[in-house]
Enzyme design. Structure first.
Site, PDB file in Angstrom:
ATOM      1  CB  CYS A 165      58.587 -51.964  19.656  1.00  0.00           C
ATOM      2  SG  CYS A 165      60.275 -51.375  19.367  1.00  0.00           S
ATOM      3  CG  PHE A 216      66.347 -47.651  19.065  1.00  0.00           C
ATOM      4  CD1 PHE A 216      65.072 -48.071  19.376  1.00  0.00           C
ATOM      5  CD2 PHE A 216      67.070 -48.360  18.114  1.00  0.00           C
ATOM      6  CE1 PHE A 216      64.527 -49.190  18.765  1.00  0.00           C
ATOM      7  CE2 PHE A 216      66.537 -49.479  17.498  1.00  0.00           C
ATOM      8  CZ  PHE A 216      65.257 -49.892  17.822  1.00  0.00           C
ATOM      9  CG  HIS A 305      56.137 -48.913  17.604  1.00  0.00           C
ATOM     10  ND1 HIS A 305      56.656 -48.122  18.585  1.00  0.00           N
ATOM     11  CD2 HIS A 305      57.179 -49.613  17.087  1.00  0.00           C
ATOM     12  CE1 HIS A 305      57.960 -48.333  18.680  1.00  0.00           C
ATOM     13  NE2 HIS A 305      58.293 -49.243  17.781  1.00  0.00           N
ATOM     14  CG  ASN A 338      61.679 -47.558  17.825  1.00  0.00           C
ATOM     15  OD1 ASN A 338      61.136 -47.640  18.920  1.00  0.00           O
ATOM     16  ND2 ASN A 338      61.697 -48.570  16.981  1.00  0.00           N
TER      17      ASN A 338
END
Length: 385
Positions: A165, A216, A305, A338
């Site tokens: 990430c 995700f 993030h 994400n």
């Protein structure tokens, strides 16, 4: 918004020799996943009728706050490769066959959008920084992307693999260094990710697989970075300084392993707390580099993030941030999930839009933050132009 409109609103001038963001593009696979329909569709496709797994996934879908995501994996993919939904199947060959092609294609599409916004030609790109945790081959996707875009064969390439990430900001840090140390250079940075390597049927012994199914997504981003912008270019963010650090003795908190079945992840329950315990000092180090002792954390714009909603909430509480400061991060999580290394740039795109709306009333200084395996903190002090 057109680049020409951005020029009219631009009030600040970049410092000489400092790297700036000159354009940004996004791309996504065509398969759109609505969180409302995810549970029934996902369990039907993998032929799972376990009610306890269904209840757990329903709970996760609500708690992640995600509304929509984009995925390479689709019904057609599972029809072609039914072994991907079979527990214990050695499918790394099939997964890489899908992922290698998809990752470069998304990076290509994002690059085209970015280059169009930039307004110059591919011949003017001098360097390529290529980031992905979703493919594996030699030569790497950087070469395939260079060829597909028609970049010069003398373009200088850097490839960053399996950073997770924080990979997007690592790539941006490398691009900044290149731009500032090679006068006249223009760096194309691409990030591209897919969850194909990690797609697995649910198993009660692997609860994190369900988190992945609910959180995700896939996509790509591309940016052009360069110092001392030309009159024809429209910089919107200055990359003032970068900082990376890892937390000692935390290697096992985010653990990813590649095997014959794909990639599997384990996350420690103490991840949000470890980030909270260390983030304030990290942010203060970055803010100090602005050279203004009067800057407070709520004076900044923020691009963080969103590993998940718990990390954002914990960071907001720890730093005593106003609720609106992390709104762009929360909206990106809601819109895309994400998407690993890409997500920070989806957030920065939303931050750019918000700052344009505010005009001269918008914040001048801001922070970009991402967290990943290590535990690694990656951060930027940025200046809105």
């Amino acid at each position: 918004m057109l680049a020409s409109a951005r020029v009219e609103k631009q009030k600040r001038v970049a410092y000489q020799g400092k790297a700036t963001l000159l354009a940004l593009g996004k791309a996504f696979p065509s398969n759109v996943v609505s969180q409302e329909n995810l549970v029934e569709d996902y369990l039907r496709e993998i032929k799972c009728d376990d009610l306890s797994i269904k209840d757990k996934l329903q709970h996760l879908c609500k708690s992640t706050t995600v509304k929509t995501r984009y995925t390479v994996m689709s019904r057609e993919t599972l029809q072609k490769y039914p072994e991907l939904a079979t527990e214990g199947s050695p499918t790394i060959k099939q997964r890489l066959e899908i992922a290698n092609e998809a990752v470069v294609q998304m990076a290509y599409e994002a690059s085209l959008v970015c280059i169009k916004e930039w307004g110059r030609t591919v011949e003017d790109i001098t360097h390529l920084v290529y980031v992905s945790s979703s493919e594996f081959r030699l030569p790497g996707g950087d070469l395939y992307l260079s060829t597909q875009l028609g970049l010069r064969n003398e373009v200088q390439r850097v490839m960053l693999y399996f950073l997770g990430c924080y990979g997007g900001l690592s790539g941006l840090r490398v691009a900044k260094d290149i731009a500032e140390n090679n006068p006249g250079s223009r760096v194309l940075l691409t990030t591209s990710e897919t969850t194909v390597l990690g797609f697995r049927p649910p198993n009660k012994a692997r609860p994190y697989d369900l988190v992945g199914a609910a959180l995700f997504g896939d996509g790509a981003a591309a940016l052009i970075i360069g110092a001392d912008p030309r009159e024809s270019e429209s910089p919107f963010m200055e990359l003032h300084c970068a900082l990376q650090q890892f937390l000692p003795q935390t290697q096992g908190v985010i653990d990813g392993r590649l095997s014959e079945e794909g990639i599997s992840f384990k996350l420690g329950r103490d991840l949000p707390q470890k980030i909270e315990d260390n983030v304030e000092e990290f942010c203060k180090k970055l803010v100090a580099k602005a050279g203004s002792g009067s800057l407070e954390l709520n004076d900044l714009f923020w691009a963080v993030h969103p590993g998940g909603p718990a990390i954002l909430s914990g960071l907001e509480t720890k730093l005593k941030l106003k609720p609106e400061k992390l709104e762009c991060s929360r909206r990106a999580l809601m819109d895309y999930g994400n998407v690993s290394s890409n997500t920070i740039f989806y957030i920065m795109d939303k931050v750019r839009d918000e700052l344009e709306k505010k005009g001269t009333e918008g914040e001048e200084w801001g922070l970009g933050l991402a967290f990943g395996p290590g535990i690694t903190f990656e951060g930027f002090l940025m200046r809105s132009l």
